[in-house]
Motif scaffolding. Structure first.
Motif, PDB file in Angstrom:
ATOM      1  N   GLY A  51       0.842  -1.482   0.156  1.00 44.87           N
ATOM      2  CA  GLY A  51      -0.066  -0.012   0.003  1.00 44.87           C
ATOM      3  C   GLY A  51       0.771   1.265   0.122  1.00 44.87           C
ATOM      4  O   GLY A  51       0.115   2.352  -0.187  1.00 44.87           O
ATOM      5  N   GLU A  52       2.274   1.139   0.223  1.00 42.78           N
ATOM      6  CA  GLU A  52       2.784   2.476   0.103  1.00 42.78           C
ATOM      7  C   GLU A  52       3.556   2.827  -1.231  1.00 42.78           C
ATOM      8  O   GLU A  52       3.598   1.847  -1.996  1.00 42.78           O
ATOM      9  CB  GLU A  52       4.239   2.112   0.996  1.00 42.78           C
ATOM     10  CG  GLU A  52       3.881   2.107   2.428  1.00 42.78           C
ATOM     11  CD  GLU A  52       5.313   1.665   3.379  1.00 42.78           C
ATOM     12  OE1 GLU A  52       5.120   1.699   4.460  1.00 42.78           O
ATOM     13  OE2 GLU A  52       6.232   1.454   2.571  1.00 42.78           O
ATOM     14  N   VAL A  53       3.325   4.060  -1.408  1.00 42.48           N
ATOM     15  CA  VAL A  53       3.931   4.567  -2.787  1.00 42.48           C
ATOM     16  C   VAL A  53       5.358   4.877  -2.804  1.00 42.48           C
ATOM     17  O   VAL A  53       6.169   4.647  -3.683  1.00 42.48           O
ATOM     18  CB  VAL A  53       2.961   5.860  -3.227  1.00 42.48           C
ATOM     19  CG1 VAL A  53       3.605   6.338  -4.690  1.00 42.48           C
ATOM     20  CG2 VAL A  53       1.493   5.491  -3.343  1.00 42.48           C
ATOM     21  N   SER A  58       2.387  13.621  -5.159  1.00 39.67           N
ATOM     22  CA  SER A  58       1.971  12.458  -6.008  1.00 39.67           C
ATOM     23  C   SER A  58       2.879  11.288  -5.505  1.00 39.67           C
ATOM     24  O   SER A  58       2.514   9.996  -5.756  1.00 39.67           O
ATOM     25  CB  SER A  58       2.410  12.642  -7.437  1.00 39.67           C
ATOM     26  OG  SER A  58       3.797  12.922  -7.499  1.00 39.67           O
ATOM     27  N   GLY A  59       4.116  11.235  -4.962  1.00 41.51           N
ATOM     28  CA  GLY A  59       4.927  10.181  -4.526  1.00 41.51           C
ATOM     29  C   GLY A  59       5.621   9.459  -5.858  1.00 41.51           C
ATOM     30  O   GLY A  59       5.999   8.669  -5.769  1.00 41.51           O
ATOM     31  N   PHE A  60       5.360  10.338  -6.920  1.00 45.51           N
ATOM     32  CA  PHE A  60       5.870   9.777  -8.212  1.00 45.51           C
ATOM     33  C   PHE A  60       7.459  10.246  -8.485  1.00 45.51           C
ATOM     34  O   PHE A  60       7.600  11.387  -8.299  1.00 45.51           O
ATOM     35  CB  PHE A  60       5.148  10.250  -9.383  1.00 45.51           C
ATOM     36  CG  PHE A  60       5.455   9.153 -10.595  1.00 45.51           C
ATOM     37  CD1 PHE A  60       4.815   8.083 -10.624  1.00 45.51           C
ATOM     38  CD2 PHE A  60       6.081   9.920 -11.784  1.00 45.51           C
ATOM     39  CE1 PHE A  60       5.197   7.144 -11.918  1.00 45.51           C
ATOM     40  CE2 PHE A  60       6.064   9.060 -12.910  1.00 45.51           C
ATOM     41  CZ  PHE A  60       5.792   7.847 -12.996  1.00 45.51           C
ATOM     42  N   LEU A  61       8.336   9.393  -8.671  1.00 44.42           N
ATOM     43  CA  LEU A  61       9.855   9.750  -8.636  1.00 44.42           C
ATOM     44  C   LEU A  61      10.498   9.710  -9.975  1.00 44.42           C
ATOM     45  O   LEU A  61      11.608   9.983 -10.121  1.00 44.42           O
ATOM     46  CB  LEU A  61      10.502   8.556  -7.965  1.00 44.42           C
ATOM     47  CG  LEU A  61      10.236   8.416  -6.422  1.00 44.42           C
ATOM     48  CD1 LEU A  61      10.798   7.208  -5.764  1.00 44.42           C
ATOM     49  CD2 LEU A  61      10.722   9.808  -5.773  1.00 44.42           C
ATOM     50  N   GLU A  62       9.735   9.628 -11.038  1.00 40.90           N
ATOM     51  CA  GLU A  62      10.185   9.670 -12.637  1.00 40.90           C
ATOM     52  C   GLU A  62      10.294  11.044 -12.919  1.00 40.90           C
ATOM     53  O   GLU A  62       9.422  11.709 -12.706  1.00 40.90           O
ATOM     54  CB  GLU A  62       9.602   8.728 -13.472  1.00 40.90           C
ATOM     55  CG  GLU A  62       9.586   7.116 -13.203  1.00 40.90           C
ATOM     56  CD  GLU A  62       8.908   6.448 -14.209  1.00 40.90           C
ATOM     57  OE1 GLU A  62       8.924   6.708 -15.401  1.00 40.90           O
ATOM     58  OE2 GLU A  62       8.024   5.431 -13.773  1.00 40.90           O
TER      59      GLU A  62
END
Length: 514
Positions: A70-72, A134-138
């Motif tokens: 469940g973690e982003v 967002s938690g998005f790393l790209e």
């Protein structure tokens, strides 16, 4: 049970990008009230049937040693990112919404990958506001939050624009998440390829009044910035473009429980790395060796990188506040000031200690060190909700003034403004700053703001006496001392996150060179 893998999955590319799909795997659309207020797609079915592939960042499946289900990002679940987006839209409704604005469009770009020379990239670090929401790393991604005529704030639709899947590029650069898996992983409402972003903007052609929230004065993604500004310029005079960063920073200022745990772990790693540097210290040690030792010990304990280029300053080089050359030798009898921190899953620590390279303080060094230590303890004890960083600065300067007068560093005849000016000569920086995801965190928040429970700050008094200052006793000339800790404010009192790193003289002397 898991199905056996076909042999063709073990080709060179297939091994790196195993795209598995289970027979019963499907997408479902729960009711809109969940989270961000829009439709969502989830994986369903028994976990044993849910096959995975590498995405463009760690996942609970690819990195089970780092992440839980469940973690982003490590330590932070998708629900927290969803709540952050809703809270942002709630703040827009509370502070930024105008009665004559029918729609809101929030645009938060990520960072682009930068290159130091041909085919050699700089280490990538995501734009903090984008990562927080967002938690998005790209790299080369954009988060959009939008409302429509049928919704009222904080209801909104979240859209993530991400790099397109490209097997050719992924062979060289690693896996990409892609639009479909970005929805499943981050729990945004919708995801599209980044190439579709200009078309998305040009498709907003209605005559409705629009509030555009975008940091146009601080672009992070040059290519998309041009598209965004072209879009803004095509809108009518009724539309307004405002900066979004101040509202995001308001949220980032007070940490959640999960953020505090990440900051604790970052501080723990930094403290342990400092102790290892103390053990390696001896007369003649090279500053670069301690730089490398701190970097190594931090990474060995789980940090991804250093939070900043450390200051490793021997002797009077400590009087250069941002000395980062770190290329000299520290001689017997000199002090060494080290200001260093690491980054753990997006959260930082910022620590400074000063110690004698030979393991024993001289009398003069001890006297200056004790001044700084006592002043720091006084300031930390005053860290309660309601005080401000500027009030702590006044307290620091008053305390330093009295103690430096006792050592004859500052004339005892000075009082008030004149004393403050004299103290500023030997401690020209602030008492501290906000910290969190960035070392100097939430920089748009003024330091005269009363601090709230859940805020993390640094407390870092120092005394820096030039080597050739004729106005102070000669024994103090060339001494530079700073002590810095990370402090969490709570209603019950200050919690020093870096408390595990000793700062009493006897404790330091017992470790240095051991």
């Amino acid at each position: 049970e898991s199905q056996p893998l076909p042999l063709q999955m073990f080709s060179t590319i297939g091994l790196c990008r195993q795209i598995f799909r289970a027979p019963g795997l499907k997408h479902v659309r729960p009711a809109p009230p969940l989270g961000d207020g829009g439709w969502r797609r989830f994986f369903t079915g028994p976990i044993s049937q849910q096959k995975w592939r590498y995405l463009g960042q760690p996942t609970p499946e690819s990195h089970p040693h780092l992440m839980k289900s469940g973690e982003v990002t490590p330590g932070i679940k998708a629900e927290e990112f969803m709540r952050r987006r809703s809270d942002l839209m709630r703040e827009i409704a509370r502070h930024g919404a105008k009665a004559d604005a029918d729609r809101h469009l929030v645009i938060i770009p990520g960072n682009s990958k930068l290159y130091m020379t041909t085919d050699v990239p700089y280490p990538f670090r995501q734009n903090t506001n984008f990562l927080y929401m967002s938690g998005f790393l790209e790299p080369d991604s954009v988060l959009v939050l939008e409302t429509d005529d049928a919704s009222t704030l904080p209801q909104h639709k979240s859209i993530l624009f991400v790099p397109k899947r490209d097997p050719g590029r992924e062979l060289w650069d690693g896996a990409r998440t892609g639009a479909e898996d970005a929805v499943t992983f981050t729990r945004v409402d919708e995801a599209r390829n980044i190439e579709e972003f200009p078309e998305f903007l040009s498709g907003i052609k209605d005559e409705k009044r629009l509030n555009i929230w975008y940091d146009h004065n601080a672009p992070t993604y040059t290519e998309q910035h041009e598209d965004i500004m072209s879009f803004v310029q095509t809108r009518g005079p009724r539309d307004v473009c405002r900066t979004i960063s101040p509202l995001v920073q308001e949220q980032r200022l007070v940490k959640s429980a999960s953020e505090i745990e990440l900051l604790r772990e970052s501080a723990r790693i930094g403290c342990e790395a400092f102790v290892e540097c103390w053990k390696q210290t001896k007369p003649g040690v090279d500053e670069s060796l301690l730089y490398a030792r701190f970097d190594y010990e931090s990474r060995a304990r789980g940090a991804e990188c250093l939070a900043y280029i450390p200051v490793v300053a021997g002797g009077d080089r400590a009087n250069t506040l941002h000395y980062i050359s770190n290329n000299n030798v520290v001689k017997d009898g000199e002090l060494l000031l080290m200001d260093a921190g690491c980054e753990y899953h997006g959260y930082t620590c910022d620590i400074t200690r000063t110690w004698p390279v030979n393991g024993r303080f001289t009398r003069a060094q001890q006297e200056i060190y004790e001044v700084v230590l006592k002043v720091q303890e006084t300031c930390i004890n005053a860290c309660y909700p309601g005080c401000s960083l500027d009030q702590l600065l006044v307290l620091m300067n008053q305390s330093l003034g009295i103690k430096l007068q006792q050592l004859m560093v500052v004339p005892r005849s000075l009082h008030g403004v004149e004393l403050a000016k004299a103290v500023n000569r030997y401690c020209p920086h602030h008492v501290g700053h906000y910290m969190g995801m960035d070392i100097h965190d939430t920089v748009d928040i003024p330091r005269n703001r009363p601090l709230s429970s859940g805020t993390v700050i640094t407390v870092e008094p120092g005394v820096y006496i030039p080597r050739d200052d004729p106005s102070v006793p000669e024994k103090y000339c060339g001494i530079g001392v700073r002590i810095e800790d990370n402090v969490l404010l709570t209603d019950a009192g200050p919690v020093v996150l870096t408390e595990a790193l000793p700062k009493q003289i006897s404790d330091i002397e017992n470790i240095v060179g051991s």
